[in-house]
Design a protein around this motif. Structure first.
Motif, PDB file in Angstrom:
ATOM      1  N   GLU A 121       1.305  -0.936   0.187  1.00 57.13           N
ATOM      2  CA  GLU A 121       0.286   0.217   0.139  1.00 57.13           C
ATOM      3  C   GLU A 121       0.898   1.171   0.244  1.00 57.13           C
ATOM      4  N   PHE A 122       2.117   0.973  -0.042  1.00 60.46           N
ATOM      5  CA  PHE A 122       3.226   2.263   0.240  1.00 60.46           C
ATOM      6  C   PHE A 122       3.683   2.581  -0.804  1.00 60.46           C
ATOM      7  N   HIS A 123       4.411   1.430  -1.419  1.00 59.27           N
ATOM      8  CA  HIS A 123       4.985   1.460  -2.689  1.00 59.27           C
ATOM      9  C   HIS A 123       5.014   2.777  -3.338  1.00 59.27           C
ATOM     10  N   ILE A 179       1.827   5.540   7.232  1.00 59.13           N
ATOM     11  CA  ILE A 179       3.331   4.472   7.991  1.00 59.13           C
ATOM     12  C   ILE A 179       2.448   4.528   9.090  1.00 59.13           C
ATOM     13  N   PHE A 180       2.709   5.868   9.924  1.00 58.06           N
ATOM     14  CA  PHE A 180       1.926   5.613  11.888  1.00 58.06           C
ATOM     15  C   PHE A 180       0.925   5.739  11.697  1.00 58.06           C
ATOM     16  N   ASN A 181      -0.428   6.056  10.753  1.00 53.87           N
ATOM     17  CA  ASN A 181      -1.802   5.608  10.674  1.00 53.87           C
ATOM     18  C   ASN A 181      -1.816   4.161  10.613  1.00 53.87           C
ATOM     19  N   SER A 182      -1.332   3.749  10.064  1.00 49.95           N
ATOM     20  CA  SER A 182      -1.654   1.994   9.731  1.00 49.95           C
ATOM     21  C   SER A 182      -1.547   1.222  10.595  1.00 49.95           C
ATOM     22  N   ASP A 183      -1.629   0.078  10.245  1.00 52.75           N
ATOM     23  CA  ASP A 183      -1.875  -1.012  11.525  1.00 52.75           C
ATOM     24  C   ASP A 183      -0.577  -1.772  12.021  1.00 52.75           C
ATOM     25  N   LEU A 184       0.408  -1.179  11.102  1.00 53.85           N
ATOM     26  CA  LEU A 184       2.469  -2.489  11.300  1.00 53.85           C
ATOM     27  C   LEU A 184       2.521  -2.225  12.791  1.00 53.85           C
ATOM     28  N   LYS A 185       3.335  -2.855  13.145  1.00 55.95           N
ATOM     29  CA  LYS A 185       4.019  -2.641  14.267  1.00 55.95           C
ATOM     30  C   LYS A 185       4.737  -1.416  14.865  1.00 55.95           C
ATOM     31  N   LEU A 186       4.876  -0.788  15.878  1.00 59.19           N
ATOM     32  CA  LEU A 186       5.671   0.264  16.196  1.00 59.19           C
ATOM     33  C   LEU A 186       7.185  -0.326  15.751  1.00 59.19           C
ATOM     34  N   ASP A 187       7.803  -0.339  16.113  1.00 66.05           N
ATOM     35  CA  ASP A 187       9.144  -0.834  15.112  1.00 66.05           C
ATOM     36  C   ASP A 187       9.328  -0.582  13.886  1.00 66.05           C
ATOM     37  N   GLN A 188       8.326  -1.446  13.107  1.00 63.20           N
ATOM     38  CA  GLN A 188       8.120  -1.492  11.749  1.00 63.20           C
ATOM     39  C   GLN A 188       8.355   0.002  11.133  1.00 63.20           C
ATOM     40  N   LYS A 189       7.361   0.547  11.543  1.00 61.80           N
ATOM     41  CA  LYS A 189       6.548   1.791  12.031  1.00 61.80           C
ATOM     42  C   LYS A 189       7.740   2.499  11.763  1.00 61.80           C
ATOM     43  N   MET A 190       9.203   2.278  12.470  1.00 64.24           N
ATOM     44  CA  MET A 190      10.026   3.272  13.379  1.00 64.24           C
ATOM     45  C   MET A 190      11.158   2.843  11.773  1.00 64.24           C
TER      46      MET A 190
END
Lengths: 222, 350
Positions: A121-123, A179-190
């Motif tokens: 979705e971010f590509h 990215i930060f509004n997504s459901d990804l884990k925080l470490d992946q977001k960072m």
């Protein structure tokens, strides 16, 4: 007498070589940008493809060639005491442009080593950001070339750099927010934010250089 | 040649040395000061062309100076040269770009007063007038050339590095032209007073050409100038090139060129005759001050850039030097003439 004549001939041939070197250096900056654009696209679409590593290796070679050219130009400018009034400006410019090439290369390496996992979705957004960054540096290349040949155009070309830098900031903020509004884990977001930010920084550096070029061109015109 | 004659000629050679140390520094000052040309190259080119200018075209201004005061005794000529050389040396030591022209005119006036000879006020007025016209003319010429050159460069889009190489070559050419003009215009200051009493005889070189006694005189004067360039001109070069106004290499070229044009105009018998043939007023063949031409050129460029960057305190100091120098030289000349007349019983006038 003959000594003087020989040194004059050598001055003109040295000048031609230096002009060529500077042009080549700017070409490398431009080509590294284009390669970077392909690398990001290739990474996102075919990250396991061996082609990616080859492309990164090619960028490394280009970076090292740029380093060699910078050193040659630096030595020639000092040894031949060329452009005494603009020498420090030109050397600082080349140094900062070299850092820009280094930033491209660093980004490629980080992709290669850390292999960030960008969800599909971010590509599109990441490719868009990369394209804006590369366009920004392309405009900077034009600004650099105009500094050497046509100082009147420096401001116009630098304006394009500023335009793309703002575009890049908008794209960076939007992507980082998504990215930060997504459901990804925080470490992946960072982790992803780190990459996006690093790519955007290339534009900041390009804008700083463009600003310097405006000052240098004013200095040359007075 | 008698030993005494040689001894008296040394006075002229001393003045020649001063001219090399001070006036010749003006020619390449901007080029060396902006580090576009190294001192050694500048000194070599300057020396060669000063000698050529002196020997080939030095006669015109000598005639005018001779009219101001026809010094007809070697001790008198010696006194004038030593006085002028000494006062120029003092100014050179303090890094001030003065001119042997001003010094020798002051010395000749001193000789005129001391010997009771009449001063040709017409010639004196012409010389003083050129001292005012010369820097103004140099300033105007430099402004014109600079504007034209800037437009040409902007239109031609020459690469910065190529422009640098062209500017270097142009500086050397303009410097060579300047040195030639300086030799032609200013050799009169150094050897002019000896022309009427030249100890040399004409030399016929294989029936091919004749080196006149005056040319021989000018040749040794030119050599003395060359020695001055090599031994003592560096400091003044940097004053001219850096202290008055921070110069770009392009400005440096424009200033040297305008200086050279002005000196050439006031030394060229050809141009003067040409104007006369067109029923136009002839340019007076007067030994003008190379320092005034250079400073005029520098200030012209400074004005063009708004005048803020010109260090007016330095300009003021230089101007005061121009006024003080002829007066000091006149006093020193009279003092030396007094010593030669009353202590050594020498005739300073016939």
């Amino acid at each position: 007498m003959f000594g003087l004549k020989t040194s004059k001939i050598s001055l003109f041939s040295d000048t031609k070589k230096l002009e060529k070197d500077i042009d080549e250096f700017v070409n490398i900056l431009s080509e590294v940008g284009l390669a970077f654009k392909s690398i990001v696209r290739t990474y996102l679409t075919h990250s396991k493809n061996g082609n990616f590593d080859e492309m990164v290796e090619k960028v490394t070679e280009m970076e090292s060639k740029a380093d060699t050219i910078t050193k040659e130009i630096e030595h020639a400018l000092y040894e031949e005491t060329l452009i005494p009034d603009a020498r420090s400006d030109v050397l600082r410019l080349l140094e900062h442009l070299d850092e820009l090439i280094g930033m491209y290369q660093g980004n490629c390496y980080h992709f290669s080593i850390q292999k960030p996992d960008f969800p599909e979705e971010f590509h599109e957004d990441l490719i868009g950001l990369t394209e804006t960054v590369v366009s920004c540096v392309e405009s900077l290349c034009l600004t650099v070339r105009s500094f050497f040949r046509d100082t009147k155009s420096v401001r116009d070309n630098a304006h394009k750099v500023t335009y793309f830098e703002k575009e890049s900031d908008i794209k960076f903020s939007s992507l980082a927010r998504r990215i930060f509004n997504s459901d990804l884990k925080l470490d992946q977001k960072m982790h992803l934010r780190y990459f996006v930010e690093k790519i955007d920084r290339i534009c900041d550096q390009a804008e700083d250089i463009a600003d310097e070029l405006i000052i240098y061109s004013i200095k040359r015109s007075v | 040649m008698e030993l005494t004659i040689l001894l008296f000629l040394l006075g002229g050679l001393f003045l020649g040395w001063s001219l090399g140390a001070n006036d010749a520094a003006n020619v390449f000052g901007t080029a060396v000061g902006t580090r576009m040309v190294n001192f050694r190259t500048a000194a070599i080119i300057c020396s060669i062309f000063v000698i050529l200018g002196a020997v080939i075209s030095g006669a015109g201004t000598t005639e005018t100076l001779g009219k101001l005061g026809a010094i007809n005794a070697l001790p008198g000529a010696f006194a004038c040269c030593v006085a002028a050389g000494f006062s120029v040396y003092l100014m050179t030591k303090s890094g001030l770009p003065v001119s042997t022209t001003q010094a020798i005119v002051g010395a000749i006036i001193g000789w005129n007063i001391f010997t009771g000879s009449s001063i040709d006020f017409g010639v004196l007025t012409t010389i003083f007038a050129t001292w005012i016209i010369c820097p103004i003319l140099a300033g105007l010429i430099s402004i014109g050339i600079y504007i034209g050159l800037k437009k040409f460069i902007a239109a031609s889009k020459i690469h910065l590095l190529r422009l640098d190489a062209y500017t270097r070559a142009a500086l050397l050419l303009a410097g060579a032209f300047g040195a030639y003009s300086l030799g032609a215009n200013n050799i009169a200051n150094v050897m002019g007073v000896f022309v009427n009493i030249s100890p040399f005889t004409d030399i016929n070189v294989s029936n091919f050409f004749i080196i006149t006694s005056v040319q021989q005189l000018f040749l040794i004067g030119g050599l003395a100038i060359a020695v001055g360039v090599f031994t003592y001109s560096k400091k003044v070069m940097f004053t001219v090139g850096n202290d008055l106004l921070k110069l770009s290499p392009l400005s440096a070229f424009v200033i040297v060129l305008s200086h050279s044009i002005v000196l050439f105009l006031f030394a060229s018998q050809g141009i003067s005759s040409f104007l006369t043939s067109l029923n136009l007023p002839a340019i007076p063949l007067v030994p003008v001050s190379s320092s005034q031409a250079i400073v005029g050129g520098v200030i012209g460029i400074g004005f063009l850039k708004g005048g803020k960057e010109v260090k007016w305190s330095v300009a003021g100091k230089i101007s005061i030097g121009w006024v003080v120098l002829p007066i000091i030289t006149m006093i020193i000349a009279m003092f030396i003439l007094y010593i030669l007349t009353y202590m050594f019983n020498l005739n300073v006038v016939f």
